[in-house]
Scaffold this active site. Structure first.
Site, mmCIF file in Angstrom:
data_model
loop_
_atom_site.group_PDB
_atom_site.id
_atom_site.type_symbol
_atom_site.label_atom_id
_atom_site.label_comp_id
_atom_site.label_asym_id
_atom_site.label_seq_id
_atom_site.Cartn_x
_atom_site.Cartn_y
_atom_site.Cartn_z
ATOM 1 N N ASN A 11 42.397 3.942 22.687
ATOM 2 C CA ASN A 11 41.989 4.586 21.440
ATOM 3 C C ASN A 11 40.788 5.449 21.786
ATOM 4 O O ASN A 11 39.649 4.967 21.822
ATOM 5 C CB ASN A 11 41.648 3.527 20.388
ATOM 6 C CG ASN A 11 41.235 4.126 19.059
ATOM 7 O OD1 ASN A 11 41.067 5.343 18.927
ATOM 8 N ND2 ASN A 11 41.042 3.275 18.075
ATOM 9 N N ARG A 94 46.558 5.503 20.341
ATOM 10 C CA ARG A 94 46.362 5.847 18.937
ATOM 11 C C ARG A 94 46.188 7.356 18.840
ATOM 12 O O ARG A 94 45.333 7.937 19.506
ATOM 13 C CB ARG A 94 45.126 5.153 18.370
ATOM 14 C CG ARG A 94 44.844 5.524 16.911
ATOM 15 C CD ARG A 94 43.501 4.997 16.471
ATOM 16 N NE ARG A 94 43.221 5.360 15.074
ATOM 17 C CZ ARG A 94 42.012 5.703 14.634
ATOM 18 N NH1 ARG A 94 40.979 5.751 15.465
ATOM 19 N NH2 ARG A 94 41.831 6.000 13.368
ATOM 20 N N HIS A 182 44.352 5.612 8.674
ATOM 21 C CA HIS A 182 44.207 4.174 8.923
ATOM 22 C C HIS A 182 45.562 3.462 8.884
ATOM 23 O O HIS A 182 45.642 2.251 8.619
ATOM 24 C CB HIS A 182 43.256 3.517 7.911
ATOM 25 C CG HIS A 182 41.826 3.913 8.073
ATOM 26 N ND1 HIS A 182 41.003 4.211 6.998
ATOM 27 C CD2 HIS A 182 41.067 4.096 9.172
ATOM 28 C CE1 HIS A 182 39.805 4.544 7.434
ATOM 29 N NE2 HIS A 182 39.818 4.487 8.758
ATOM 30 N N ARG A 242 30.706 10.125 6.276
ATOM 31 C CA ARG A 242 31.567 11.070 5.571
ATOM 32 C C ARG A 242 31.409 10.907 4.061
ATOM 33 O O ARG A 242 31.181 9.819 3.561
ATOM 34 C CB ARG A 242 33.028 10.869 5.981
ATOM 35 C CG ARG A 242 33.347 11.454 7.344
ATOM 36 C CD ARG A 242 34.742 11.061 7.797
ATOM 37 N NE ARG A 242 34.710 9.931 8.710
ATOM 38 C CZ ARG A 242 35.793 9.272 9.116
ATOM 39 N NH1 ARG A 242 36.982 9.609 8.663
ATOM 40 N NH2 ARG A 242 35.682 8.264 9.961
ATOM 41 N N GLU A 380 44.044 -2.951 15.316
ATOM 42 C CA GLU A 380 44.807 -1.741 15.618
ATOM 43 C C GLU A 380 45.324 -1.747 17.051
ATOM 44 O O GLU A 380 46.414 -1.225 17.323
ATOM 45 C CB GLU A 380 43.933 -0.517 15.359
ATOM 46 C CG GLU A 380 43.609 -0.314 13.888
ATOM 47 C CD GLU A 380 42.492 0.687 13.658
ATOM 48 O OE1 GLU A 380 42.729 1.664 12.919
ATOM 49 O OE2 GLU A 380 41.388 0.478 14.201
#
Length: 394
Positions: A11, A94, A182, A242, A380
């Site tokens: 990732n 990913r 996500h 963000r 993940e």
């Protein structure tokens, strides 16, 4: 596959590469998890072998400035040292954005990498670095099958009303739509919820992935029907740095009245907004919770309030709610934030057991609560490994 075959997941982000190692021939038994942080600066290699204490060391003395290629090389050297008789049978990556076309994991070739370049403007903080990691891994393992797993794939089951903006249809046809992100985390939770409570997994469920990046997803029958994130990962909930949901008129104002160009606005909205911008202190919830600063308290209050709004909106999309699952670093560990976000929600059947919540129990809803509230750990990396194993027939 050979008994000594390893499955590696990668990732790659802007300043880090996360990785995990699994035994490919043993039901994907986890062997190690690690990360390299501080790329293009003073990089640090950290790894935890299963049932051992974490270890870390600096890469800077021997490598100097470390890019993605050097990070992959460092991981390869570590693999050779720790597993000298094993081989990497597959690498699973990913990739944040797969557009509308890439809805399932795919074997990586030159054509796919070239196609994925089209989505760099849609995920500028992630896609370029995901692809840099792909290129570095392909150079390091040229004969090893590599798999791309897309964060947007899980949301391609959205109905049109959850996928579009109120713009002329031509913009939708050009790809300006709500992609959602996500997805690997949500898919992992959907699978684990199926194991935990198969009946509940088929019901109306909201999953809240609360971390430095944050979003929520409404699921019915284990499929995504709506998400708080949209065209980019800026939309929806406020995040570490963000902004989350923002009146588009603010962007027009920043351009016309403040003289800000696209680059300056992007830096503001992606890097200097959210909890960091509101608090003027940090994006780290742990620091904000321990701060006496009024701005820190207000930032957390805003974060919780927007979460409540999104839960209500997604419940409306589902026509009701049977379960809420909290995951991600904040969702799994920040009991204070969970309590703030879910306080006084009995009107929609959400009642929290304060003792269970403070203990980070799996079930934190009160026995009287009509809606079950769970805290589940996402993974993940495991989802990347499972996708690769399924695609390659491991």
């Amino acid at each position: 596959m050979h008994a000594d075959s390893l499955l590696l997941t990668l990732n790659a982000g802007s300043s880090s590469v996360k990785f995990a190692v699994y035994a490919a021939a043993e039901g994907l038994a986890p062997l190690a998890v690690g990360h390299i942080e501080g790329l293009d600066n003073r990089a640090t290699f950290s790894v935890t072998l299963m049932d051992q204490a974490p270890s870390s060391h600096s890469l800077a003395p021997d490598l100097g400035s470390v890019g993605h290629a050097q990070a992959i090389e460092a991981i390869l050297r570590w693999l050779d040292f720790v597993y000298p008789h094993a081989s990497v049978a597959a690498v699973s990556h990913r990739v944040v954005h797969g557009g509308t076309e890439h809805v399932i994991p795919a074997l990586i070739d030159d054509a796919l990498v070239s196609d994925l370049e089209r989505f760099v403007p849609l995920a500028p903080l992630h896609q370029p670095h995901n692809l840099a990691g792909v290129r570095a891994a392909r150079a390091a393992f040229p004969r090893t099958p590599q798999v791309a797993c897309f964060d947007t794939s899980f949301h391609r089951s959205h109905p049109y009303v959850a996928d579009t903006f109120a713009l002329p249809r031509s913009y939708y046809d050009d790809g300006i739509r709500r992609y959602g992100f996500h997805g690997l985390s949500y898919e992992f939770i959907a699978r684990r919820l199926q194991d935990y409570d198969p009946q509940l997994a088929q019901c109306r469920v909201i999953v809240a992935h609360l971390g430095n990046g944050a979003s929520m997803c409404a699921m019915y029958g284990g499929k995504s029907v709506a998400s708080t994130m949209g065209f980019t990962s800026l939309d929806g909930l406020p995040m570490g740095t963000r902004c989350g949901q923002l009146d588009p008129g603010v962007v027009l104002y920043l351009m016309s009245e403040k003289g800000m160009d696209a680059e300056a606005i992007a830096d503001l909205l992606y890097k200097d907004a959210g909890l960091k911008g509101m608090s003027g202190l940090s994006h780290d919830v742990r620091i904000l919770q321990n701060s006496e600063s009024p701005a820190a308290r207000e930032a957390l209050a805003y974060y919780a309030d927007r979460g409540r709004r999104e839960i209500g909106g997604l419940a409306a999309c589902l026509g009701g709610l049977d379960a809420l699952v909290l995951t991600g670093g904040i969702g799994e560990n920040a009991s204070q934030v969970r309590a703030m976000m879910l306080a006084d929600m009995g009107w929609m059947g959400l009642d929290i057991d304060d003792t269970a919540n403070r203990a980070n129990a799996t079930v934190i809803s009160h026995p009287r609560s009509r809606v079950k509230v769970l805290v589940l750990k996402t993974d993940e990396e495991r989802m990347l490994a499972e996708h690769a194993a399924e695609l390659l027939g491991v």
